[in-house]
Design an enzyme around this catalytic site. Structure first.
Site, PDB file in Angstrom:
ATOM      1  N   HIS C 248      45.085  41.213  22.207  1.00  0.00           N
ATOM      2  CA  HIS C 248      44.457  41.051  20.899  1.00  0.00           C
ATOM      3  C   HIS C 248      43.070  40.438  20.973  1.00  0.00           C
ATOM      4  CE1 HIS C 248      44.171  41.716  16.746  1.00  0.00           C
ATOM      5  NE2 HIS C 248      43.613  40.545  16.626  1.00  0.00           N
ATOM      6  N   TYR C 252      38.423  41.264  19.661  1.00  0.00           N
ATOM      7  CA  TYR C 252      37.300  40.457  19.190  1.00  0.00           C
ATOM      8  C   TYR C 252      36.197  40.410  20.234  1.00  0.00           C
ATOM      9  CZ  TYR C 252      40.282  39.639  15.374  1.00  0.00           C
ATOM     10  OH  TYR C 252      41.078  39.878  14.303  1.00  0.00           O
ATOM     11  N   HIS C 399      43.760  53.188  12.365  1.00  0.00           N
ATOM     12  CA  HIS C 399      43.186  51.859  12.114  1.00  0.00           C
ATOM     13  C   HIS C 399      42.126  51.508  13.151  1.00  0.00           C
ATOM     14  CE1 HIS C 399      42.790  47.526  11.860  1.00  0.00           C
ATOM     15  NE2 HIS C 399      43.246  47.435  13.096  1.00  0.00           N
ATOM     16  N   PHE C 400      42.486  51.645  14.431  1.00  0.00           N
ATOM     17  CA  PHE C 400      41.511  51.106  15.397  1.00  0.00           C
ATOM     18  C   PHE C 400      40.370  52.063  15.689  1.00  0.00           C
ATOM     19  CE2 PHE C 400      44.926  52.265  18.589  1.00  0.00           C
ATOM     20  CZ  PHE C 400      44.224  53.249  19.254  1.00  0.00           C
ATOM     21  N   HIS C 401      40.475  53.323  15.216  1.00  0.00           N
ATOM     22  CA  HIS C 401      39.261  54.138  15.290  1.00  0.00           C
ATOM     23  C   HIS C 401      38.254  53.733  14.205  1.00  0.00           C
ATOM     24  CE1 HIS C 401      41.414  56.645  18.197  1.00  0.00           C
ATOM     25  NE2 HIS C 401      40.228  57.072  18.562  1.00  0.00           N
ATOM     26  N   ARG C 462      52.175  58.017  17.480  1.00  0.00           N
ATOM     27  CA  ARG C 462      50.927  58.033  18.239  1.00  0.00           C
ATOM     28  C   ARG C 462      51.234  58.381  19.693  1.00  0.00           C
ATOM     29  NH1 ARG C 462      49.540  51.663  19.452  1.00  0.00           N
ATOM     30  NH2 ARG C 462      47.858  52.574  20.646  1.00  0.00           N
ATOM     31  N   ARG C 463      50.218  58.483  20.530  1.00  0.00           N
ATOM     32  CA  ARG C 463      50.352  58.633  21.981  1.00  0.00           C
ATOM     33  C   ARG C 463      51.287  59.766  22.377  1.00  0.00           C
ATOM     34  NH1 ARG C 463      50.779  52.600  24.592  1.00  0.00           N
ATOM     35  NH2 ARG C 463      48.557  52.321  24.632  1.00  0.00           N
TER      36      ARG C 463
END
Lengths: 65, 189, 588
Positions: C248, C252, C399-401, C462-463
């Site tokens: 995680h 950041y 989300h993370f794209h 996913r994946r």
């Protein structure tokens, strides 16, 4: 003389994409079934209208541009 | 330290939002009774599942008037059993573990969802309110055949349901349903 | 292309004499060269990773399957590692080297040490890259089809893990280099406030030192000895937990250089000044404190971890929203100030006065906008009971794209349009292409990410190479699954075209013989300057100590109970695929 520059049209067009992609989802919450293809088609028409408006509208005399 | 008034306002609103989010989750846990997958399932030896009670004969067991237990073994690249049948309006506890690598277990379109880790038993309790057919997919990459790893879950009308192991042919019913499986709390194994 | 400034043509040579004395390239030609070489690696990784991305978008939607589905996962591993580790961290290293040097106004202490960490990071990348690429060649008995998360007992060749360890050591050395640079500055300026950009670099690196301990222990203590066959398979839950200890905060680590650009460069481009220096410092301190003790929120659905530990991680995660919400305020306020300086008026009229023709501005502004959307889908992920619905579905890459794939990557591209002329002395090849490229990225990501979020709500995992199962019918809220697939693939293609345009534009800039102009490297001071912020904010030792205490509080009990549960090396765990026959068995 066009009201909007190519760069402005690009930006305006870009901001329309998420609106018309999310429109069917928002409408589905109030029970309206709008197919995605129709929504995107409406987006294309709306953008074409902005294009036409940009070409035909008079550029204001004021120097706000 | 100088903080502009608008900044203070924004900071207050942000904190309110955060506390609001935490409150909804606390409500979901305490009020609606949604518990997290936790450590209650215990540990097993993934190479000794054949000698482990429950996983030696994976499938559905009736444990109460409307209560069922389902043991499922995940392996590269299938679930055992490949078809699970349950009656509607029942409370079902799944015990899922892996024989080899990390897998996932998800009843597609519902919130019945857990990781499956070799050596650990995932225990989730869900309620099926209405009949319907659901797909179970492995949602964690587990090797070259990962995309073929799926199973099916058939929830029948209680009047149509008889306890049989893996022998019933899937019906062609294409009834749509809005039923969701809801993990509920409080049940202990 | 690696050292374009050094092989300059006549025009650029004469232009260099025209560069202002305070331009970064004139002041720090050597540091500029370091940054150029870091950016080169970052952009090569970006190109390969983007190509893998478009292959996946076409493959999993069933539109064009160019490779075998079994090889899909090799491409997916390359996509994840090259973009999320190599592109992001090499670009970060370039930005941090530039920012630390610029704001401290002195070069790193030792040229040799700087090149040493550049080479170490590159060597680690090459080793891991070879292991991943070899997976495509069945004749070579090396593979690393373990994806970005490399969960044991899936096993990669030892060279993959060793490469990863070497790479992380390289980043540590880079951090040490930036701290040495700071300490040298401190000796000359004992009573000054830490310059803002340097403060951002240092707090981010303290966070990184703490966070990478997790992955270092996982890889060095467990995975390398296991893959070499000298130790048995580790506890899979333990190695997962150690991964997310690091997994995680790394998000950041990607985000902080983008924040650095938003806080310090974006206000300048917008024609204004940063709204508040103290608040910027508070935000970076909050990230240092809260980034690591939240990793268990990636394990909400893991068995073997008690609910209480998950609840603590959830609470910390929600408070981690705070620095990002504060950033939204400060960045928008700074941009508005810039717009008003440029003559903008009205409640919303000032938006028109912004430099939308500048790809550096528009790219960062669109990236920030997408980050707001990504933040909201992230709040859903963080809500641990709603997470049941979306965990490991296509929602998560959706989300993370938005976050790393746009807030970070698009800010980096926009930042590159601003920074590359400053480290090469060459004029940006084309601003219109740059503008078109950043807008195309935004539009492509809207298409792809919206389809992913929606597919995830329908339960599509996913994946997965082929998320089409005979047993499963996915039901969507609006639109058919078929139209979502088309939408996803269309967005993926737009993104790939955008990536190619970016690489072309930057490549041609590096070879451009027209000199860059207006390279003043000074950044305008904040409206509320550092003198307004309490000096305790600059007490890095104090914040580091509190961060460590928070990590110990969040992780000691979960780790203890995991080891109590199944032990360090539980019986019955077996590597898959078995890369090397366990040495213990060979001897026995």
């Amino acid at each position: 003389m066009s009201r909007l520059s190519p760069a402005s049209l690009l930006i305006v067009g870009a901001f329309m994409v998420p609106l018309f992609i999310e429109l069917p989802v928002v409408l589905s919450f109030v029970g309206v079934n709008l197919p995605m293809e129709v929504s995107l088609g409406m987006g294309v028409v709306a953008f074409a209208m902005v294009l036409v408006w940009s070409e035909v509208s008079e550029k204001p005399e004021a120097a706000d541009a | 330290m100088h903080v502009h008034n608008y900044e203070k306002l924004w900071l207050g609103a942000s904190l309110l939002l955060i506390v609001g989010f935490i409150s909804t989750i606390v409500y979901g846990a305490a009020g609606a009774g949604i518990t997290m997958v936790n450590d209650e399932g215990g540990q097993v030896n993934p190479k000794e599942l054949g000698n482990t009670s429950g996983f030696d004969d994976p499938g559905v067991t009736k444990v109460g008037p409307n209560e069922y237990e389902v043991h499922i073994v995940a392996l590269q690249f299938a679930f055992q059993p490949g078809t699970v049948e349950l009656p509607a309006n029942s409370t079902v506890t799944f015990y899922v573990t892996s024989r080899d690598v990390v897998h996932g277990f998800e009843v597609a379109g519902t919130n019945a969802n857990t990781m499956v880790i070799p050596g650990e038993v995932s225990q989730i309790t869900v309620e099926f309110d209405e009949p319907g057919e659901y797909g179970i997919v492995c949602h964690e990459y587990c090797g070259a055949g990962h995309h073929s790893m799926a199973a099916e879950l058939i929830v029948r009308e209680p009047s149509n349901f008889t306890m049989q192991d893996d022998t019933q042919t899937p019906t062609s019913g294409n009834e749509t349903t809005n039923a969701t499986a809801t993990p509920t709390g409080g049940e202990s194994a | 292309m690696s050292t374009p400034g050094e092989t300059a043509g006549e025009t650029v040579e004469s232009a260099r004499e025209m560069l202002p004395d305070n331009s970064f390239l004139i002041q720090y030609p050597h540091v500029s060269r370091v940054v150029r070489s870091l950016f080169l690696t970052a952009f090569v990784a970006f190109g390969i990773g983007a190509f893998m991305g478009v292959l996946q978008a076409l493959h999993r939607t069933g539109i064009a399957r160019i490779v075998e589905s079994a090889d899909y996962y090799t491409f997916l591993t390359l996509h994840g590692v090259l973009l999320a580790i190599v592109f992001t961290i090499f670009f970060l290293a370039g930005v941090f080297t530039w920012a630390n040097t610029r704001s401290l106004d002195r070069p790193p202490v030792s040229k040799r040490f700087t090149w040493f960490w550049v080479v170490t990071m590159s060597a680690g990348t090459a080793m891991a890259g070879i292991a991943m690429l070899a997976g495509l060649l069945p004749s070579i008995d090396i593979s690393a089809d373990v994806l970005f998360t490399f969960y044991a007992p899936l096993q990669a060749h030892p060279i993959f893990y060793i490469g990863l360890a070497v790479f992380v050591i390289g980043t540590w050395l880079a951090g040490i280099d930036w701290f040495r640079q700071f300490l040298a500055w401190r000796r000359e300026h004992p009573d000054e406030r830490i310059p803002l950009q340097s403060f951002m670099v240092l707090t981010t690196m303290i966070m990184w030192f703490i966070a990478t301990l997790g992955v270092a222990v996982e890889v060095v203590v467990f995975l390398i000895p296991w893959s070499l066959g000298i130790m048995p398979a580790p506890n899979p839950l333990l190695t997962r937990t150690l991964f997310w200890f690091f997994g995680h905060p790394i998000v950041y680590f990607w985000l902080m250089p983008a924040y650095l650009l938003w806080y310090t460069v974006l206000p300048k481009i917008a024609g204004g000044r940063l709204f508040s220096d103290p608040l910027a410092r508070v935000v970076f301190v909050l990230f240092l404190l809260l980034s690591t003790p939240v990793g268990i929120h990636h394990q909400y659905l893991d068995p073997g971890i008690a609910e209480g530990f998950k609840f603590i991680a959830m609470t910390n995660t929600m408070f981690l929203l705070l620095p990002s919400l504060l950033t939204a305020f400060t960045v928008v306020a700074s941009i508005e100030h810039g717009a008003r300086q440029r003559g903008g008026t009205g409640y919303f009229g000032w938006l028109k006065a912004l430099p939308w023709r500048d790809p550096a501005f528009t790219g960062m502004a669109l990236a920030g906008l997408m980050f707001a959307a990504g933040g909201f889908s992230g709040m859903v992920n963080a809500g641990m009971n709603i997470n049941y619905l979306v965990h490991n579905t296509l929602w998560v890459p959706g989300h993370f794209h938005l976050t790393v794939g746009t807030a970070v990557a698009l800010s980096f591209m926009a930042g590159a349009y601003w920074l590359v002329p400053r480290i090469t002395g060459r004029k940006l090849y084309s601003r219109p292409i740059g503008l078109f490229q950043v807008v195309l990225w935004f539009v492509g990501m809207v298409f792809m990410s919206a389809a992913m979020h929606r597919g995830g709500l329908a339960g599509i995992p996913r994946r997965t190479a082929e998320p089409q199962y005979p047993q499963v019918a996915f039901e969507t809220v609006a639109g058919s699954v078929g139209s979502l697939r088309l939408q996803l693939a269309f967005g993926g293609v737009l993104l790939f075209v955008s990536a190619l345009l970016f690489l072309m534009n930057v490549g041609l800039t590096a070879m451009n013989n027209k000199p860059a102009r207006g390279l003043d490297s000074a950044l305008p001071p904040a409206l509320s300057g550092p003198e307004q912020s309490p000096t305790v904010l600059d007490n890095l030792k104090l914040w580091a100590l509190i961060a460590v205490v928070l990590v110990i509080l969040a992780y000691s009990l979960p780790l203890y109970s995991i080891v109590q549960g199944a032990g360090l090396y539980p019986a019955g765990q077996e590597a898959s695929p078995a890369v090397i026959a366990p040495l213990l068995e060979v001897i026995a």
